[in-house]
Design an enzyme around this catalytic site. Structure first.
Site, short mmCIF file in Angstrom:
data_model
loop_
_atom_site.label_atom_id
_atom_site.label_comp_id
_atom_site.label_asym_id
_atom_site.label_seq_id
_atom_site.Cartn_x
_atom_site.Cartn_y
_atom_site.Cartn_z
N LYS A 76 0.35 -1.20 0.33
CA LYS A 76 0.69 0.19 0.02
C LYS A 76 0.52 1.19 0.09
CE LYS A 76 -3.47 2.12 2.48
NZ LYS A 76 -4.64 2.00 4.11
N SER A 151 -9.44 3.11 2.82
CA SER A 151 -8.92 3.10 2.29
C SER A 151 -7.73 2.32 1.02
CB SER A 151 -8.02 4.10 2.86
OG SER A 151 -6.83 3.73 3.60
N SER A 175 -9.62 -0.10 7.34
CA SER A 175 -9.51 0.23 6.03
C SER A 175 -8.51 -1.00 5.30
CB SER A 175 -8.30 1.51 5.75
OG SER A 175 -9.27 2.68 5.87
#
Length: 484
Positions: A76, A151, A175
């Site tokens: 990420k 996210s 997330s």
């Protein structure tokens, strides 16, 4: 190769039936083929990945290495990566090359796991749909009309589409778990402090936690074992008694008490999601689990508490992005005030600005006691609910989200509606507990996740339940037609 488990990939690499270079190239080819439309990656690093794969093969040829050596991974874009752009999905960091690796990246790199690239995300991890990214929205592999969640939507979409065997994510209010549910994969948020936050760009420091995203509970356990552990560079990092999260995977859940909160199956939960989750709970009962009806009476306080505390921490953490030291800097500032104002106005997107403003307001003189201090008291009530519940049961299960993945653009003009997508995940972050989402079926053609919450540092128990469920169901093997 892209649908094989980490265990199978590891066995083939260890036996030298498969090389890391060939495996890494396979995933790079899939990224080149599919990601132009999917937009799961912000940055792809083919040269670096193949260089790391060659190093992994040399180690494996000597009969050395870890069981994950040679298996590619995607990170990420919230995790700092040495000399590779780390943007956090924001224009503010569009030109930022990190001078060091995050602890999580460092650990996986030490095992010679080739890094495929950096995945897309909501800007500074603020969002539930991966629509607030400066680099454009990510699509859900199961339905391109739908969001992948957020996210960590880029990581979830990459794993679901077979563009990476595993990926890292971060979880501040859901997330990892919410995008895992929306994309039909497995993702676990460890206990706060179990995984180092060093080098993970901060959103809300008392909530943020890194974790793995994978196809199955077993794959997630393998990756978490190397991600977790004490790091003296992170003052909140905890010395763990054990990181052997695979140890109980094969143990029966016969007699395990599984709590089901009655408050989770009330108004707001869509009927088809509720039905799918109830069917999953029925499977657990068939496996020998004892279902216990419990109460979490302060559940409805969690969202309001979180959206005071998290923005407050964000307003403090993001104050460092001022156009002076690094990150976006406006053109030809007239003076220092103009430099600050225009650099931040140009560098941050709407959702980030919204949360900074809310956070600054609740911390301001005259409002601190009315909002921030009261929200901290509500946080304790939510935590205490879980502590009492775990006196009656070993684990808690329920829905991950009140609906399946919603359509792209459906909630962008209604921030409150977007915030409520995290209704079931936020309480876990307020309490700092470990929790996981695993695939549990489909509703209207879109994946549904089963949420599993455990006591502090009981990740092995969560993974045990998840793995046993996945031994009698095939939802974690499902692949969207376009990506088979």
């Amino acid at each position: 190769m892209h649908n094989l488990s980490l265990k199978t990939l590891s066995e083939r690499l260890q036996s030298r039936e498969l090389t890391s270079v060939a495996l890494t190239q396979h995933f790079l080819d899939r990224i080149a083929r599919f990601d132009g439309e999917l937009n799961a990656f912000v940055t792809v690093t083919p040269e670096l990945a193949l260089e790391m794969a060659q190093a992994a093969d040399a180690k494996l040829d000597r009969g050395e290495g870890h069981r994950l050596t040679g298996i590619p991974v995607a990170h990420k874009d919230i995790f700092c990566t040495l000399d590779v752009k780390t943007s956090c999905g924001s224009k503010m960091l569009n030109n930022f090359l990190s001078p060091y690796d995050a602890a999580v990246v460092e650990k996986l790199k030490s095992l010679d796991m080739p890094m495929l690239g950096k995945t897309n995300m909501d800007e500074f991890a603020m969002g539930s749909s991966t629509e607030s990214s400066y680099y454009g929205r990510t699509l859900n592999p199961w339905d391109h009309r739908a969001v992948p969640g957020g996210s960590s939507g880029g990581s979830a979409a990459a794993v679901a589409a077979g563009l990476a065997p595993v990926a890292t994510g971060s979880d501040t209010g859901g997330s990892i778990r919410q995008p895992a549910a929306f994309c039909g994969i497995s993702g676990i948020k460890p206990t706060y402090g179990a995984v180092s936050r060093y080098g993970m760009i901060a959103y809300a420091s008392s909530f943020d936690q890194g974790g793995p995203m994978a196809r199955s509970a077993e794959d997630a356990a393998w990756l978490l074992e190397v991600m977790a552990g004490l790091d003296e560079r992170d003052s909140t990092s905890v010395a763990l008694a054990s990181t052997d999260y695979s140890r109980d995977l094969s143990r029966s859940i016969q007699g395990m008490k599984v709590g089901v909160p009655e408050e989770y199956f009330s108004e707001g939960l869509e009927a088809d999601v509720a039905e799918t989750v109830e069917q999953a709970i029925g499977e657990l009962e068939k496996l020998g689990a004892e279902i216990v009806r419990i109460h979490l009476p302060n559940k409805d306080l969690a969202v309001s508490s979180y959206y005071v505390l998290a923005p407050a921490e964000a307003s403090s953490n993001l104050s460092r992005f001022d156009g002076v030291r690094y990150g976006h800097r406006c053109e030809a500032p007239k003076d220092l005030n103009d430099l600050y104002t225009r650099s931040r106005s140009e560098g941050f997107g709407d959702e980030v600005k919204r949360r900074i403003m809310v956070g600054t307001y609740v911390l301001s003189e005259g409002y601190y006691d009315a909002y921030y201090r009261k929200a901290q008291k509500l946080r304790r009530l939510v935590r205490d609910d879980f502590v009492k519940a775990f006196e009656q049961c070993d684990l808690i299960v329920g829905p991950v989200a009140p609906s399946v993945a919603f359509d792209i653009g459906e909630k962008t003009d209604d921030p409150v509606s977007m915030y409520l997508a995290d209704l079931y995940t936020i309480p876990v972050n307020l309490a700092g507990l470990p929790a996981m989402s695993i695939p549990a079926g489909f509703a209207r053609g879109r994946p549904v996740g089963l949420h599993i919450v455990g006591p502090y540092f009981e990740e092995h128990k969560i993974l045990q339940l998840a793995h046993q469920y996945q031994q009698v169901t095939d939802w974690h093997h499902a692949v969207a037609t376009d990506y088979r």
